[in-house]
Design a protein around this motif. Structure first.
Motif, PDB file in Angstrom:
ATOM      1  N   ASP A  40     -35.920   7.889   8.422  1.00  0.00           N
ATOM      2  CA  ASP A  40     -36.113   6.512   7.970  1.00  0.00           C
ATOM      3  C   ASP A  40     -37.154   5.799   8.822  1.00  0.00           C
ATOM      4  O   ASP A  40     -38.007   5.081   8.303  1.00  0.00           O
ATOM      5  CB  ASP A  40     -34.790   5.739   8.030  1.00  0.00           C
ATOM      6  N   CYS A  44     -40.765   4.227   7.540  1.00  0.00           N
ATOM      7  CA  CYS A  44     -41.166   2.831   7.754  1.00  0.00           C
ATOM      8  C   CYS A  44     -42.461   2.747   8.549  1.00  0.00           C
ATOM      9  O   CYS A  44     -43.324   1.919   8.274  1.00  0.00           O
ATOM     10  CB  CYS A  44     -40.065   2.075   8.488  1.00  0.00           C
ATOM     11  N   ARG A  53     -43.256  -3.078   5.860  1.00  0.00           N
ATOM     12  CA  ARG A  53     -42.801  -2.291   7.005  1.00  0.00           C
ATOM     13  C   ARG A  53     -41.597  -2.961   7.659  1.00  0.00           C
ATOM     14  O   ARG A  53     -40.600  -2.327   7.982  1.00  0.00           O
ATOM     15  CB  ARG A  53     -43.945  -2.123   8.004  1.00  0.00           C
ATOM     16  N   CYS A  56     -38.561  -2.544   5.523  1.00  0.00           N
ATOM     17  CA  CYS A  56     -38.084  -1.162   5.628  1.00  0.00           C
ATOM     18  C   CYS A  56     -37.243  -0.988   6.900  1.00  0.00           C
ATOM     19  O   CYS A  56     -36.146  -0.441   6.858  1.00  0.00           O
ATOM     20  CB  CYS A  56     -39.282  -0.210   5.621  1.00  0.00           C
TER      21      CYS A  56
END
Length: 179
Positions: A40, A44, A53, A56
């Motif tokens: 993850d 991002c 970003r 995220c």
């Protein structure tokens, strides 16, 4: 040095084994979620748009236990457009205590005038500026002079201090804003 009685040693050893077993179970039980978090973060990090970003990163669960929460009950992050965030310094707030939610650039100095005659100051003397701000001398300094309608400059010092410079007087007391 304190030594445990022989009857206490087995209980201490059993407690240590129990703690070690729990730690190993927690460590190896959370490895899939750690790997997912790393994926993850990389996803991002690859985003070019700053707002996307940030959204995220905000959407990544903070604790491994949040993976067990159904997706319908998870909180979702929303990001305001970058244009809506104001970073303009405001002179009207200069000298007031800042709240944690305020994220503005700091104003380094302000300039104004004191209407009337200034004959100096002593501890706790107050000055009212033309812009409506009221400042009080917060150190033990004293000074004498005689100036009429002087220009003043208040500068930010270190550790949240402020200094008042009065045109025509060769000293600058430490001050704090009252209003």
């Amino acid at each position: 040095m304190y030594r445990a009685m022989p009857s206490q040693r087995p209980a201490t050893a059993a407690r240590r084994i129990l703690v070690l077993t729990a730690a190993v179970t927690i460590l190896f039980g959370s490895l899939p979620s750690v790997a997912q978090s790393a994926a993850d973060l990389q996803r991002c990090r690859d985003l070019k748009d700053a707002a996307a970003r940030l959204a995220c990163y905000d959407a990544i669960p903070l604790a491994p236990t949040s993976a067990a929460v159904p997706p319908a009950t998870r909180a979702t992050a929303t990001v305001a457009p970058a244009q809506a965030i104001s970073t303009t310094p405001v002179a009207a707030d200069f000298g007031l205590e800042r709240r944690a939610e305020q994220k503005r650039e700091e104003v380094k100095t302000i300039e104004s005038r004191i209407t009337g005659n200034v004959e100096g100051w002593e501890p706790n003397s107050r000055f009212t500026l033309d812009n409506g701000q009221v400042w009080q001398v917060s150190d033990d300094s004293r000074s004498f002079g005689n100036v009429t309608n002087p220009k003043v400059k208040i500068s930010r010092g270190t550790f949240g201090t402020f200094f008042l410079e009065i045109e025509g007087i060769n000293a600058a007391p430490r001050v704090k804003r009252i209003r």
